[in-house]
Design a protein around this motif. Structure first.
Motif, PDB file in Angstrom:
ATOM      1  N   GLN A  83       0.685  -1.164  -0.050  1.00  0.00           N
ATOM      2  CA  GLN A  83       0.132  -0.072   0.075  1.00  0.00           C
ATOM      3  C   GLN A  83       0.737   1.112   0.048  1.00  0.00           C
TER       4      GLN A  83
ATOM      5  N   GLN B 291     -10.875   1.271  -1.108  1.00  0.00           N
ATOM      6  CA  GLN B 291      -9.977   0.181  -1.663  1.00  0.00           C
ATOM      7  C   GLN B 291      -9.563   0.697  -2.909  1.00  0.00           C
TER       8      GLN B 291
ATOM      9  N   ASN C  10      -6.785  -1.781  -4.480  1.00  0.00           N
ATOM     10  CA  ASN C  10      -6.522  -2.822  -3.681  1.00  0.00           C
ATOM     11  C   ASN C  10      -6.755  -4.341  -4.298  1.00  0.00           C
TER      12      ASN C  10
ATOM     13  N   TYR D   1      -3.405  -4.175   2.772  1.00  0.00           N
ATOM     14  CA  TYR D   1      -3.634  -4.415   1.496  1.00  0.00           C
ATOM     15  C   TYR D   1      -2.599  -4.370   0.397  1.00  0.00           C
TER      16      TYR D   1
END
Length: 319
Positions: A88, A115, A124, A256
């Motif tokens: 991330q 996300q 994500n 993530y």
């Protein structure tokens, strides 16, 4: 149509036209995708079979930092990576540096707002919790918490999957340790101090943990994402190892990873088709075999509605 500036399949005239453009390119260059990480081995195989596009998978064990470096140093070269799967922090930094192309897959509206980048620069894909994997046959009583890792019986046995300065999974391990030591998501310092303490008592093993080092007994205790450790457990059972996996209760941390397209991808249509494949119901189900996908809720909706519509998925974590 200039594939390099396409922001959706609609810009090609629809998904079928995107497929045509990608097939004309004929190739896709990926990097840092281990076959046993998030089921990428099967995902790559299925993509090639479905579209007849050859995938060159370079340096499977590379880190997120290595991916970003490849994008920067190979700009304008055919051997530059077309797509990226990064931690991330690297999703944020790469977007800020202008390294990614803006693209929104057909299932974009089904992906949760938190996300994905609002401009389509990254989304994500999958994730998980930091966990402690342990070969019980070599260790005996396996650690259950970060505090346990300081016990004298674990001297020289505790390893991370990678270098925290380059690896998302190793960096996550330090964050989890920070939470266990009273730190926060704004303060990783206690985690750094924890690993210094682990080194000072002789328990930290500087060897970067992999399935091979675990199997050889070099790193019998491995701090890594739970979906990876759980996947390794299945492999190890067949080889006589009793690999136990636990999410430490004193340091619960999830993260993530994110997919992105190289702004200067040498195969821009194939790169966009790869994204469409990953965030389709088929791709999400393949990911689901190896991790928690970000589109899991959409997959549930997809099944409830008799497989009408597209699914999405993503889970937390990675190299």
């Amino acid at each position: 149509m200039n594939a390099a500036t396409a922001t959706s399949a609609a810009d090609f005239g629809g998904l079928d036209k995107l497929v045509e453009a990608a097939k004309k390119e004929g190739n896709l260059h990926v990097i840092a995708l281990p076959p046993d990480w998030a089921n990428y081995g099967e995902i790559i195989k299925k993509f090639q079979e479905k579209y007849g596009i050859a995938i060159e998978s370079e340096n499977p064990d590379a880190s997120s930092a290595d991916e970003i470096n490849a994008v920067k140093t190979r700009k304008g070269q055919d051997r530059a990576p077309d797509v990226l799967d990064v931690g991330q922090a690297f999703a944020f930094s790469g977007a800020k540096e202008g390294l990614y192309a803006s693209y929104k897959v057909q299932s974009w509206d089904k992906i949760p707002e938190g996300q994905k980048d609002p401009n389509g620069l990254w989304v994500n894909d999958y994730g998980g919790y930091v966990s402690i994997g342990c070969d019980a046959k070599k260790i005996g009583t396996c650690p259950q918490t970060f505090a346990d890792l300081l016990k004298p019986e674990y001297k020289g046995k505790v390893a991370l999957n990678g270098n925290p300065n380059k690896s998302g999974s190793a960096f996550g391990g330090v964050w989890a340790a920070s939470l266990a030591e009273g730190g926060s998501l704004d303060d990783i310092g206690p985690g750094v101090q924890f690993f210094k303490k682990l080194k000072d008592v002789g328990n930290y093993n500087p060897v970067e943990s992999t399935p091979a080092t675990v199997e050889k007994g070099e790193t019998p205790i491995s701090i890594d994402w739970d979906y990876l450790n759980a996947g390794y457990r299945e492999q190890f059972l067949a080889k006589g190892l009793d690999f136990q996996v636990v999410v430490p209760t004193d340091g619960v941390y999830a993260q993530y990873y994110a997919q992105a397209i190289n702004k200067d991808a040498p195969h821009p249509a194939a790169a966009r088709l790869w994204m469409e494949f990953l965030y389709s119901a088929e791709g999400q189900n393949l990911w689901l075999k190896g991790r928690r996908p970000s589109g899991a809720d959409a997959l549930d909706d997809h099944r409830r509605h008799h497989r009408q519509g597209a699914g999405r998925q993503a889970a937390a974590g990675r190299r």
